[in-house]
Write an enzyme that holds these catalytic residues in place. Sequence first.
Site, PDB file in Angstrom:
ATOM      1  CG  ASP A  85      38.576 -86.220 -32.036  1.00 20.58           C
ATOM      2  OD1 ASP A  85      39.395 -85.868 -32.911  1.00 20.58           O
ATOM      3  OD2 ASP A  85      38.312 -87.398 -31.784  1.00 20.58           O
ATOM      4  CG  ASP A 136      40.610 -87.124 -37.443  1.00 19.12           C
ATOM      5  OD1 ASP A 136      40.564 -88.286 -37.027  1.00 19.12           O
ATOM      6  OD2 ASP A 136      40.243 -86.782 -38.586  1.00 19.12           O
ATOM      7  CG  HIS A 196      37.262 -93.726 -33.013  1.00 21.30           C
ATOM      8  ND1 HIS A 196      38.456 -93.235 -32.506  1.00 21.30           N
ATOM      9  CD2 HIS A 196      37.085 -93.107 -34.205  1.00 21.30           C
ATOM     10  CE1 HIS A 196      38.953 -92.366 -33.356  1.00 21.30           C
ATOM     11  NE2 HIS A 196      38.148 -92.267 -34.395  1.00 21.30           N
ATOM     12  CG  ASP A 197      39.359 -94.848 -36.569  1.00 15.13           C
ATOM     13  OD1 ASP A 197      38.148 -94.829 -36.876  1.00 15.13           O
ATOM     14  OD2 ASP A 197      40.085 -93.845 -36.634  1.00 15.13           O
ATOM     15  CD  GLU A 210      43.715 -90.786 -36.474  1.00 13.35           C
ATOM     16  OE1 GLU A 210      43.195 -91.904 -36.582  1.00 13.35           O
ATOM     17  OE2 GLU A 210      43.173 -89.746 -36.908  1.00 13.35           O
TER      18      GLU A 210
END
Length: 596
Positions: free
Chosen positions: A110, A219, A352-353, A278
């Site tokens: 990540d 990210d 996870h969001d 992302e």
Amino acid sequence: MEMAVTDSSYSTPKWWKEAVVYQIYPASFQCQSGVTSGWGTIKGITSRLDYLKSLGIDVVWSSPILKSPQADMGYDIADYKQIDERYGSLEDVDELIAELKKRDMKLMMDLVVNHTSNEHPWFLESRASRESPKRNWYIWKKPKSIGQDGVPEPPNNWAQILGEANSAWTYDEKTGEFYLSLFTPEQPDLNWENPEVRAAVWEVMHFWMKRGASGFRMDVINLISKEPNYPDADIVLGPGHRYQPGVKYFVNGPKLHDYLREMYREVLSKYDTITVGEMPGVSDEKEILRSVGADSEELRMIFIFDLVDIDKPDVRMALKPWDIKEMKSIITKWQRVMIRDNGWNSVFIENHDNPRSVSRYTDDSDEWREKGAKLLALMQTTLGGTLFVYQGEEIGIRNAPKTWDISEFKDIETINYWKKCEQLYANDKEKLAFGRKIIDMKARDHARTPMQWTAGENAGFCDPGTKPWMRVMDDYQTVNVEAQLKADNQTDLSVWQFWQGALKQRKDHADVFVYGGFQELYPDDQEVFAYVRTSIKGGRWLVVLNFSGRELEWVMPQGLEIESWVSTNYAKGAPDKPKQSGVPLKSWEGILGRCV
């Protein structure tokens, strides 16, 4: 209209196209025995690799495990080359990579480089003085003005992303300037305009690729370029909201593609990578294809958030109505766009969001949870693109129950949102209740509860007697991996067993489900999502998904005939259904058939 695939770069086989990626939220995946912190560890991940291999996983992507004060669960990085002690050590990562390699699996890191932690040495040096050599590594601005009360005013009215009641700017008394911190004050944004910053990022990426990583999930990568004049945001939030969403000025900014092409040139082109960006807040076809087009030389794919944002108005912690027809149109749009324009999709509905998909898109009651989870598995495993599975999705974990006290929620976004609700609606029980409803439906916490491995204490996530960092779901004694692996129902499959079979089928028929053409049937149908996947080698498959809690009859279109039904989420093996004319569907039933 069918979107057919011809010989093109879209249908050119690549390992990263056919790979199934499993996202791990490391704090909640597996704590190793003897560790009393109640946090998951890297050794815990390594101990579960055989489990992931047997499911059908090729790539493990872990949310951040790097050194961090954990203001935002590791998305505030204090050292890009060191592992946070609560997760383990660099040696543990080396062992993880080696064990993955033994199983012909890969690791995706990540990459969090829009911002760092405010404890990162780069920021500490930047903050030391206005004359610091690293001052320009971050985004510093003078106050817009000094208020009558002597309080400095932020440079503009942008709201913090994880707490919209707060400014996106943080004041530094020592140097008398504000720094941009879009997410939290502990996460200052890097200044990508500075070539030294970019060079430092490329060096970090090389470090991990040379260590054995196979690529990166990036990210909020489309936030790295900001509008250079930092104008005020439009007023979109109502009374009581001093700060406003500034997304227009920092999402897909003017130099984004310059930076991504430089990243490709300096790093990614030198390795055989898997990359996914992302990119929240963007759904424009041309803009997205600039990043993921076959000849873009930027990224392999991005996360398009249209589907997981289906209930989002202007801000994430809010609700808007949606229906199955809208859901279908979003999926169909991106299936067709990528085939037509030689792009590439990521296929996902959980991370996870976001809250749990079985609670969001189906009925998560005890009666229907398993059917809904398998329905979503059948849909995702038959869509074109690279498939991402989020931990716990493969056993149908659902949202935390509404009976939990608000103190059980740990996420900074949830905490900030509830504080704002209490401030704004202290005397309005109805609005406070609605605020709690939004948390019950949308909080990121729902995806972060510990993994449910067994029916034993702490669900097998950590040792008995150890308190997990976050409460384990109440239903772990019936919803857990061990029970689903052992399930020996003569007529039906557990959610895990269904996922395993569906992933194998996807790989066995990658020409259809990964690379094939796509045609939606009956787009105006409000309850059933049906589509035909066509292999480049010839041959067609039909997918019919009943997204309603009622039984109905689905009419087979003229010219379409079933050679054999292959699977259903209601039973082992082939369903007993008519091969022509009307096809009866049970509540939340999904079926797959091979066409004549």
